[in-house]
Design a protein around this motif. Structure first.
Motif, PDB file in Angstrom:
ATOM      1  N   ARG A 196      58.945  46.389  25.828  1.00 55.08           N
ATOM      2  CA  ARG A 196      58.319  47.177  24.635  1.00 55.08           C
ATOM      3  C   ARG A 196      58.580  48.870  25.028  1.00 55.08           C
ATOM      4  O   ARG A 196      58.743  49.736  24.340  1.00 55.08           O
ATOM      5  N   LEU A 197      58.428  49.178  26.355  1.00 51.42           N
ATOM      6  CA  LEU A 197      58.548  50.502  26.665  1.00 51.42           C
ATOM      7  C   LEU A 197      60.029  50.868  26.697  1.00 51.42           C
ATOM      8  O   LEU A 197      60.246  52.079  26.377  1.00 51.42           O
ATOM      9  N   TYR A 198      60.985  50.158  26.981  1.00 53.28           N
ATOM     10  CA  TYR A 198      62.408  50.618  27.454  1.00 53.28           C
ATOM     11  C   TYR A 198      63.346  49.936  26.532  1.00 53.28           C
ATOM     12  O   TYR A 198      64.401  50.381  26.595  1.00 53.28           O
ATOM     13  N   VAL A 229      50.718  45.209  35.179  1.00 51.98           N
ATOM     14  CA  VAL A 229      51.200  46.046  34.112  1.00 51.98           C
ATOM     15  C   VAL A 229      52.775  45.712  33.817  1.00 51.98           C
ATOM     16  O   VAL A 229      53.248  45.597  32.579  1.00 51.98           O
ATOM     17  N   LEU A 230      53.370  45.869  34.833  1.00 47.18           N
ATOM     18  CA  LEU A 230      54.937  45.885  34.525  1.00 47.18           C
ATOM     19  C   LEU A 230      55.418  44.645  34.427  1.00 47.18           C
ATOM     20  O   LEU A 230      56.239  43.844  35.323  1.00 47.18           O
ATOM     21  N   THR A 231      55.084  43.816  33.489  1.00 47.33           N
ATOM     22  CA  THR A 231      55.686  42.379  32.993  1.00 47.33           C
ATOM     23  C   THR A 231      56.813  42.758  32.295  1.00 47.33           C
ATOM     24  O   THR A 231      57.197  43.766  31.677  1.00 47.33           O
ATOM     25  N   PRO A 232      57.878  41.693  32.336  1.00 53.13           N
ATOM     26  CA  PRO A 232      58.864  41.805  31.350  1.00 53.13           C
ATOM     27  C   PRO A 232      58.701  42.157  29.898  1.00 53.13           C
ATOM     28  O   PRO A 232      59.507  42.947  29.242  1.00 53.13           O
ATOM     29  N   ALA A 233      57.753  41.847  29.462  1.00 57.71           N
ATOM     30  CA  ALA A 233      57.235  41.694  27.915  1.00 57.71           C
ATOM     31  C   ALA A 233      56.971  43.404  27.843  1.00 57.71           C
ATOM     32  O   ALA A 233      57.554  43.985  26.753  1.00 57.71           O
TER      33      ALA A 233
END
Length: 259
Positions: A225-227, A217-221
């Motif tokens: 998008r989140l932060y 889930v915690l990919t750079p992409a």
């Protein structure tokens, strides 16, 4: 085994839509699950909706446990009552039971949760005397003294020092393993998430963008998008994953909604 799934869950405050079609696959118990997202993405609202404090469309489906097995620890917990830590945990244990007589098993449960979170030495301290970190540890103990099967905690490590963060997350991980409970933690420190949480839910603008194994889930992409930051996920010399922030992304995310 306990599991939780969300099916098209929505929530609003007045006319303002906060959560829209929030859905997840089955979230299995026995491990820690992280809920991540920027400020005002809707994390606290999602917890309140799961806990039944808000109404809305969609379904919260809990399997292997009853609604009474749910405990929610909000981010802000007031502790102005003139009680000792020990008394406050007894109160949390007996709340809603209709009686105050304590059995030997219940006394043992209070002692066990104090020991689990390393706050035995605070048992006779008055709540108003405690530091912010101590109050947070007591809140966690109050939440878990009944051994619930669905646990929602909003930023449970925000007031803790580094040692206590590690200690508390390890204690929560062991609790989930021992009880098979679904334990979902809203966390901002993504390195903490990568180290401690097996599964992650990513929330942005009131929508769940991804649910699955944390490192998938915690990919750079998705972090971008989140932060609104550019980052790398690399491994340290001991093989542990960690996020390195390179700086703001050229196009930061739009205005977030919710609380």
């Amino acid at each position: 085994m306990v599991s939780l799934a969300l099916e098209g869950v929505e929530a609003r405050y007045g006319r303002k839509q906060i959560l829209t079609d929030a859905s997840t696959p089955e979230i299995e118990g026995g491990m820690l699950t992280a809920l991540v997202g920027a400020n005002a993405a809707g994390k606290s609202t999602l917890f309140r909706r799961i806990a039944g404090q808000l109404r809305g469309a969609g379904r919260v489906r809990l399997s292997g446990a009853e609604a009474g097995d749910l405990r929610y620890m909000p981010q802000d917990t007031a502790m102005s009552a003139a009680l000792t830590v020990y008394e406050s945990i007894i109160l949390a244990l007996k709340q809603g039971t209709g009686g105050w007589r304590l059995s030997p098993r219940e006394l043992a449960a209070v002692d066990a949760v104090l020991h689990r979170f390393g706050i035995d030495h605070l048992a006779q301290r008055q709540l108003p005397e405690l530091s912010g970190g101590q109050r947070q540890s007591v809140s966690i103990a109050q939440t878990l003294v009944t051994r619930p099967k669905l646990v929602l905690m909003d930023e449970p490590t925000s007031a803790l020092d580094l040692y206590r963060q590690y200690e508390v997350l390890e204690a929560l991980r062991r609790y989930a393993e021992e009880t098979g409970a679904v334990v979902i933690l809203a966390l901002h420190d993504l390195n903490q998430v990568m180290r401690a949480c097996t599964t992650t839910l990513a929330l942005a603008e009131g929508r769940i963008l991804a649910t699955g194994p944390t490192l998938e889930v915690l990919t750079p992409a998705l972090i971008r998008r989140l932060y609104g930051i550019d980052s790398r996920v690399e491994r340290c010399s001991r093989g542990c994953p960690m996020m390195i922030v390179d700086g703001p992304a050229p196009h930061p995310p739009g205005q977030q909604v919710g609380t």
